[in-house]
Write an enzyme that holds these catalytic residues in place. Structure first.
Site, PDB file in Angstrom:
ATOM      1  NE  ARG A   1      30.060   1.074  46.809  1.00 48.58           N
ATOM      2  CZ  ARG A   1      29.303  -0.745  46.366  1.00 48.58           C
ATOM      3  NH1 ARG A   1      29.880  -1.831  46.677  1.00 48.58           N
ATOM      4  NH2 ARG A   1      28.456  -0.485  45.432  1.00 48.58           N
TER       5      ARG A   1
ATOM      6  CB  CYS B   1      27.018   9.952  45.260  1.00 45.90           C
ATOM      7  SG  CYS B   1      26.306   9.029  45.539  1.00 45.90           S
TER       8      CYS B   1
ATOM      9  CG  HIS C   1      22.834  12.780  43.933  1.00 44.56           C
ATOM     10  ND1 HIS C   1      23.316  12.176  42.526  1.00 44.56           N
ATOM     11  CD2 HIS C   1      23.415  11.909  44.532  1.00 44.56           C
ATOM     12  CE1 HIS C   1      23.729  10.927  42.793  1.00 44.56           C
ATOM     13  NE2 HIS C   1      23.645  10.640  44.289  1.00 44.56           N
TER      14      HIS C   1
ATOM     15  N   GLY D   1      25.619   6.551  41.271  1.00 45.07           N
ATOM     16  CA  GLY D   1      24.581   5.848  40.217  1.00 45.07           C
ATOM     17  C   GLY D   1      25.025   4.424  41.119  1.00 45.07           C
ATOM     18  CD  GLU D   2      25.281  -0.051  43.054  1.00 38.42           C
ATOM     19  OE1 GLU D   2      24.011   0.532  43.000  1.00 38.42           O
ATOM     20  OE2 GLU D   2      26.362  -0.618  43.497  1.00 38.42           O
ATOM     21  CB  SER D   3      30.556   2.320  42.650  1.00 43.34           C
ATOM     22  OG  SER D   3      30.376   1.889  43.581  1.00 43.34           O
TER      23      SER D   3
ATOM     24  CB  ILE E   1      20.830   8.656  46.898  1.00 43.31           C
ATOM     25  CG1 ILE E   1      19.973  10.071  45.963  1.00 43.31           C
ATOM     26  CG2 ILE E   1      20.138   7.136  46.853  1.00 43.31           C
ATOM     27  CD1 ILE E   1      19.284  10.058  44.903  1.00 43.31           C
ATOM     28  NE  ARG E   2      21.780   1.380  48.114  1.00 41.63           N
ATOM     29  CZ  ARG E   2      22.215   0.410  48.019  1.00 41.63           C
ATOM     30  NH1 ARG E   2      22.623   0.822  46.673  1.00 41.63           N
ATOM     31  NH2 ARG E   2      23.379   0.023  48.480  1.00 41.63           N
TER      32      ARG E   2
ATOM     33  CD  GLU F   1      23.314  14.539  39.981  1.00 45.97           C
ATOM     34  OE1 GLU F   1      23.723  15.624  40.601  1.00 45.97           O
ATOM     35  OE2 GLU F   1      23.137  13.782  40.649  1.00 45.97           O
TER      36      GLU F   1
HETATM   37  N1  GLN Z   1      25.929   3.724  46.333  1.00 43.54           N
HETATM   38  C1  GLN Z   1      26.073   3.836  45.303  1.00 43.54           C
HETATM   39  C2  GLN Z   1      27.098   2.864  45.427  1.00 43.54           C
HETATM   40  O1  GLN Z   1      28.424   2.505  46.428  1.00 43.54           O
HETATM   41  C3  GLN Z   1      26.346   4.830  45.345  1.00 43.54           C
HETATM   42  C4  GLN Z   1      25.387   6.109  45.508  1.00 43.54           C
HETATM   43  C5  GLN Z   1      24.895   6.389  44.554  1.00 43.54           C
HETATM   44  O2  GLN Z   1      25.952   7.169  43.586  1.00 43.54           O
HETATM   45  N2  GLN Z   1      23.684   8.141  44.403  1.00 43.54           N
HETATM   46  O3  GLN Z   1      27.644   2.439  43.970  1.00 43.54           O
END
Ligand code: GLN
Length: 202
Positions: A114, A86, A181, A54-56, A144-145, A183
């Site tokens: 990151r 992630c 990921h 997600g977004e840390s 993903i990112r 999942e």
């Molecule tokens: N770029 C996100 C972060 O820095 C992590 C990306 C992800 O969890 N898919 O939080």
């Protein structure tokens, strides 16, 4: 899956933000109970925790409310099993780009960067090899990112490096991280590993 004494294992999935539902489904497909965790008191109802992607920064923000972060850190430091994918791996890392991970949980002896793949490679998929007890598993990995693990401490076991030689799965005691990921695929190998080899063993 049952633990000693016959009680079912319940795996919590931190559900503050991110791809928690997919982890929940994977856990249930493997025959375990799962619980969406949003409040600190729910940590007492689970045997292990998955911190999703997600977004840390957003997850850190939620964990900073009340004593959520300190209770979770104490639990992990006393051997509570945790798996971070992630953004979850970013939360668990002790350092980010060599600097103390002050806003995160900072429990696992890894250094991480990151969004390490830049804009062109925001998302991609590859097959990686995971070596478990001498057996090689070919597993699809979705990034993903994604972050990159730059280095690991001596107590950390590297479970997989990708074709570029980058560390994409690692473990320290009962802490497991992947930069990808699992999942989001149909492959259950990584979750099975967490359930059977991380949670169930000493
Ligand atoms: N770029 C996100 C972060 O820095 C992590 C990306 C992800 O969890 N898919 O939080």
């Amino acid at each position: 899956m049952r633990k000693e004494g016959g009680k079912h294992i319940t795996v919590g999935v931190l559900a503050l933000q991110g791809s928690f539902l997919e982890h929940k489904k994977m856990i249930e497909r493997l025959g375990c109970e799962s619980l969406e965790v949003r409040k600190v008191n729910e940590l007492g109802k689970i045997d292990a925790l998955i911190i999703p992607g997600g977004e840390s920064t957003t997850m850190n923000h939620h964990l900073a409310l009340g004593d959520f972060r300190s209770v979770l850190v104490d639990k992990i430091n006393s051997g509570f099993p945790v798996y971070g994918t992630c953004a979850g791996a970013i939360l668990l890392a002790k350092t980010i780009d060599g600097k103390e991970n002050k806003n995160g949980l900072a429990v696992m002896d890894i250094d991480i960067s990151r969004n390490a793949y830049g804009s062109q490679m925001d998302s991609f998929e590859e097959i990686i090899k995971i070596v478990i007890d001498g057996e090689i598993l070919n597993v699809p990995a979705v990034y993903i990112r994604a972050p990159k693990i730059n280095s690991v401490g001596s107590g950390v076991e590297i479970l997989s490096k990708n074709q570029e030689g980058e560390i994409v799965m690692a473990r320290q005691g009962k802490m497991l991280v992947t930069t990808f990921h699992p999942e989001l695929t149909h492959d259950k190998s990584v979750h099975s590993y967490f359930l059977e080899r991380v949670i169930q063993t000493l």
